[in-house]
Design an enzyme around this catalytic site. Sequence first.
Site, short mmCIF file in Angstrom:
data_model
loop_
_atom_site.label_atom_id
_atom_site.label_comp_id
_atom_site.label_asym_id
_atom_site.label_seq_id
_atom_site.Cartn_x
_atom_site.Cartn_y
_atom_site.Cartn_z
N GLU A 322 0.88 -1.18 0.00
CA GLU A 322 0.00 0.00 0.00
C GLU A 322 0.91 1.22 0.00
O GLU A 322 1.59 1.51 0.98
CB GLU A 322 -0.91 0.04 1.23
CG GLU A 322 -1.88 1.21 1.18
CD GLU A 322 -2.52 1.53 2.51
OE1 GLU A 322 -2.46 2.70 2.92
OE2 GLU A 322 -3.06 0.60 3.14
N CYS A 356 -3.75 7.85 5.00
CA CYS A 356 -3.61 7.21 3.68
C CYS A 356 -4.86 7.38 2.83
O CYS A 356 -4.77 7.52 1.61
CB CYS A 356 -3.30 5.72 3.85
SG CYS A 356 -1.79 5.38 4.77
#
Length: 528
Positions: A322, A356
Amino acid sequence: MAYSDSDYEDDEGLGIIYPLSIFFALGIWLVFQRYQSIRNRAVPFRIRTPEQIGPNFQALKIENPSLEAHMLDPNLMPPFSIEGRKYITSYDPATSYHLGTFVADSQGDIENKIRLAVEAQGQWRNSSFADRRKVVRSLKKWLVDNQETCAKVAARDTGKTLLDAALGEILTTCSKMDWLVNWGEYYLKPESRSTNWMLVYKSAKVYYEPLGVVAAIVSWNYPLHNAWSPILAALFAGNGIIVKCSEHVIWSTQWYISAIKECLRVCGQNPELVQLVCCYPDEAEVLTRSPWIRHITFIGSELVGRKVALAATEHLTPVTLELGGKDPAIVMPATDIKQYASIWMRGLFQNAGQNCIGIERLIVHSSQYDEIYSMIVERAKQLRLGTALSQPNDGFIPTVDVGAMISSDRFNDLERVLETAINHGATVDAGGVRWKHPYLEHGSYFSPTVVGNVAPDSELAQREMFAPIATIIKYETLEEAIAIANGTRYGLGASVFGPDQEHCVNKIAKHLQCGMVSINDFAVFYLK
């Protein structure tokens, strides 16, 4: 036909036996269920509360806080240091308080931790799902019972607010534990596979077996959740796990993982199943190149992610990456601004923008652009910055909306990007520069910033800023809004807001190139 008394007596005996048998079977079932309930019940446990979150905590303030501050100030070193070893300084970025200086793991330390996890996993792989649920239930009970303490620990180590800790650390982690308890076994149980008519007499099943020992290299923005989330998944699947935390949050991560180790111990399992590695990047490849690591999860920057993926090729270790996001939120025409204003503010400024799946681009139709831009500017100016934890002798806990950033290392670059945007026609009517706290002079604060009239192809609109910077972009048609949203190299999450939910889904969401989309909300998919 004649009947004797004995015939009636036999019928009456049978009539009594049937209900007695049912009650006896029910009794056995209830006893078994009670036994199972007691056997799988959460086991309480305790660990020591860190003194660093107490109201009277008084530590040395570091004038130039950094991970290597101990090299400039010998007073920051532990009483007994090891010659030739590297150390990491932990500090509160909101106050610059010294939290501790820790010895960094060496190559030998990391190899030994991998060995311990491998040995412990050999027994754990044969554990039952009931045993695994018991561990997860026990951890959830501890987390709920100690949620305020856990939030304060996260706030102390990262500078975030207690609300950010509650939403991003406690709530999300509890939600994932609930899912594992309720659905984990269902998705890991053997699955039957259909076959063709020629093999109709054959059967096939898929069995999910533990991998062994896995690794998770996680970021600093949510130290509790980012560490616990892969640990919980690994343990429930029968694996051992090595967690490599960011050097910025070694103090809090050690405490959070000590809770997991204690939970395993009181549940009768081997605490060595879970290992924490904290080292500088030079030693990290000992983990990513290890032949004993069966899978790697990485959360962090694209630059480091490439290095992790490259190192993993040595043993063809599977990797899940990620690498950030530039999440858009598209506001369709005629959207109720007042209804969603607070959601936008949370998406833009939660955790000081270090999120994020935070909203980094607010894409607004020209008919509502001026109103939304003015509203966000006004609200951003009212945000209060500071530390969520009371200072010694304050006598009160301050009210803050936005905490500190993890460090001030990127402030020069943030100001440069903003200045470049202004030079190319963007407007900044709130923030734009670092912020000096009136009495926390060494705190890492950046002003909540609102940038309007941003060009979709500018550096500001293309780079993940990971800061409290709201980038507002104007569009004229839905096709243009979709093109802007899809116009970056990122594709993590997104949001769509509008008066008609079906239109949000069919006209916008289905055309976005990303993994997750929320409709008239922000990041709720993270709890699913």
